[in-house]
Write a protein that holds these residues in place. Structure first.
Motif, mmCIF file in Angstrom:
data_model
loop_
_atom_site.group_PDB
_atom_site.id
_atom_site.type_symbol
_atom_site.label_atom_id
_atom_site.label_comp_id
_atom_site.label_asym_id
_atom_site.label_seq_id
_atom_site.Cartn_x
_atom_site.Cartn_y
_atom_site.Cartn_z
ATOM 1 N N ARG A 19 0.833 -1.195 0.000
ATOM 2 C CA ARG A 19 0.000 0.000 0.000
ATOM 3 C C ARG A 19 0.873 1.252 0.000
ATOM 4 N NH1 ARG A 19 -5.260 -0.634 1.944
ATOM 5 N NH2 ARG A 19 -5.156 1.414 2.951
ATOM 6 N N ASP A 21 0.449 4.811 0.883
ATOM 7 C CA ASP A 21 -0.489 5.701 1.570
ATOM 8 C C ASP A 21 0.267 6.632 2.499
ATOM 9 O OD1 ASP A 21 0.186 4.117 3.788
ATOM 10 O OD2 ASP A 21 -1.639 2.910 3.630
ATOM 11 N N SER A 54 -3.188 6.002 -2.087
ATOM 12 C CA SER A 54 -4.013 7.081 -1.540
ATOM 13 C C SER A 54 -3.563 8.417 -2.124
ATOM 14 C CB SER A 54 -3.870 7.117 -0.014
ATOM 15 O OG SER A 54 -2.587 7.612 0.326
#
Length: 111
Positions: A19, A21, A54
């Motif tokens: 991820r 983010d 994100s």
């Protein structure tokens, strides 16, 4: 998130897994800044293993693109999955970056 770097000729392939983010974007920015400081100027980001990105992750990629522009280098993104591609399309980042289906296409485009 895992970040690995591999030299392919004069191009650094940066592979991202996991991820991207708010918790992990600083580590990408730091790793990328080191690569630029070492004199590298051509980069391919392989995003095949990137599960999620994100807005903070997008900002870190934009920061990398700005660094590359300052040093007059080249940057391409490859192997994006559908979820990540959708985020890029919705945010308008697909028009900012050069996107390629395969790592080889990206490598050939920036050599």
């Amino acid at each position: 998130m895992n970040i690995t770097e591999q030299l392919q000729g004069d191009v650094v392939v940066v592979t991202l897994e996991g991820r991207l983010d708010g918790n992990t974007s600083a580590s990408l920015e730091s790793a990328f800044a080191k690569l630029v400081e070492q004199g590298n100027g051509k980069f391919v980001f392989n995003l095949q293993g990137l599960d999620y990105v994100s807005s903070a992750g997008l900002r870190s990629l934009l920061s990398a693109a700005k660094m590359v522009k300052v040093i007059q280098g080249k940057l391409a993104l490859s192997r994006m999955n559908e979820n990540v591609k959708e985020v890029f399309d919705m945010s308008g980042f697909s028009s900012i970056f050069k996107l390629y289906e395969t790592e080889d296409e990206a490598l050939n485009a920036i050599k």
